[in-house]
Design an enzyme around this catalytic site. Structure first.
Site, PDB file in Angstrom:
ATOM      1  N   CYS A  73       0.867  -1.174   0.000  1.00  0.00           N
ATOM      2  CA  CYS A  73       0.000   0.000   0.000  1.00  0.00           C
ATOM      3  C   CYS A  73       0.909   1.231   0.000  1.00  0.00           C
ATOM      4  CB  CYS A  73      -0.855  -0.032   1.270  1.00  0.00           C
ATOM      5  SG  CYS A  73      -1.847   1.445   1.545  1.00  0.00           S
ATOM      6  N   CYS A 183      -0.925   3.935  -6.409  1.00  0.00           N
ATOM      7  CA  CYS A 183      -1.798   3.263  -5.443  1.00  0.00           C
ATOM      8  C   CYS A 183      -1.967   1.831  -5.931  1.00  0.00           C
ATOM      9  CB  CYS A 183      -3.150   3.984  -5.391  1.00  0.00           C
ATOM     10  SG  CYS A 183      -4.413   3.108  -4.442  1.00  0.00           S
TER      11      CYS A 183
HETATM   12  N1  DGL Z   1      -3.841   0.495  -1.953  1.00  0.00           N
HETATM   13  C1  DGL Z   1      -3.663   1.705  -1.179  1.00  0.00           C
HETATM   14  C2  DGL Z   1      -2.467   2.483  -1.705  1.00  0.00           C
HETATM   15  O1  DGL Z   1      -1.645   1.921  -2.417  1.00  0.00           O
HETATM   16  C3  DGL Z   1      -4.954   2.441  -1.180  1.00  0.00           C
HETATM   17  C4  DGL Z   1      -4.991   3.513  -0.179  1.00  0.00           C
HETATM   18  C5  DGL Z   1      -6.348   3.777   0.379  1.00  0.00           C
HETATM   19  O2  DGL Z   1      -6.889   2.888   1.020  1.00  0.00           O
HETATM   20  O3  DGL Z   1      -6.801   4.910   0.217  1.00  0.00           O
HETATM   21  O4  DGL Z   1      -2.266   3.632  -1.410  1.00  0.00           O
END
Ligand code: DGL
Length: 261
Positions: A73, A183
């Site tokens: 993440c 993301c």
């Molecule tokens: N997959 C997360 C990232 O890479 C998402 C972040 C979120 O939950 O807003 O930032």
């Protein structure tokens, strides 16, 4: 120790795009994935909240004796990885927007970065971006609402197409030739992005690079499994099972369970 699993966590299902690359690069390794979908999105949360959720996820993966942890993440990496590394005695691999290859290869000298507010406002992102982007215009766009729609299983909805178009069209008008996906949820949007973007725009995500780095770190720490058979993959979610099932339907999932964490 070496046959223990590689732990992976994300605010939800997005990090499965990273898991996929890791499972391909290290087919013999067991993996345990935590989808913290109950608390998604992380992107609008305060740094303190992101840190405390990241610590919670790490503790849970360590309860499963994971030998190394991939923070799949960008938001958690850019806000919390320094603290995780200081607090826990296990190797961590993080994910950050892949700004370097875009900055090195852009011809129009204009690069778009689509990421969460939490990532774009982090000090770690600014430090990395400043390092590579001299003379290049970096146009940052916060993908508000995209993670929510993905977590609701609405990747192929009209709502998604319209929202994504509203973020991407201004970048196209500014003549970007690289779009960095900052993301881990966003690789699932690539088929839609390809419909919106002109052919000359290259989309970059960090999945493969993170898998390469994971392999290198696991090897460096002498943690590669000695087993010769395929690894098993266990997914835990603290929200709806069907969302994980849908996103992984092309992969054979070994185990998927609800877990309150
Ligand atoms: N997959 C997360 C990232 O890479 C998402 C972040 C979120 O939950 O807003 O930032």
């Amino acid at each position: 120790m070496n046959d223990q699993a590689i732990g992976i966590f994300d605010s939800g299902i997005g990090g499965t795009s990273i898991w996929r690359e890791i499972a391909t690069a290290l087919p013999k390794e067991h993996t345990i994935y935590l989808a913290d979908s109950k608390n998604a999105p992380y992107g609008n949360r305060s740094k303190e909240e992101i840190i405390s959720l990241s610590i919670k996820n790490t503790k849970k993966l360590l309860e499963f004796n994971c030998k190394t942890i991939v923070v799949a993440c960008n938001t958690a990496t850019t806000n919390a990885i320094k603290i995780l590394r200081a607090q826990f005695d296990v190797p961590f691999i993080g994910i950050e927007p892949a700004i370097k290859p875009a900055a090195l290869n852009t011809k129009t000298k204009k690069v778009g970065v689509l990421a969460t507010r939490g990532t774009l406002s982090s000090a770690l992102f600014s430090e990395t971006s400043d390092l590579y982007t001299q003379g290049i215009e970096v146009i940052e766009v916060i993908g508000s609402g995209l993670v929510e729609l993905i977590e609701q299983g609405k990747i192929h909805s009209l709502e998604m197409l319209e929202l994504l178009t509203s973020y991407i069209q201004p970048l196209v008008e500014k003549d970007i030739d690289y779009l960095v996906l900052g993301c881990s949820h966003y690789p699932y949007l690539i088929p839609i992005l390809k419909k919106i973007l002109p052919d000359n725009v290259v989309i970059i995500d960090s999945g493969e690079a993170v898998a390469r780095q994971t392999k290198a770190i696991v090897a460096e720490n002498n943690l590669l499994t000695p087993r010769r058979t395929q690894g098993t993959h266990t997914f835990y979610t603290n929200h709806k099972l069907s969302i994980v099932q849908d996103i992984l339907k092309e992969n054979s999932i070994n185990t998927l369970e609800y877990l309150n964490f």
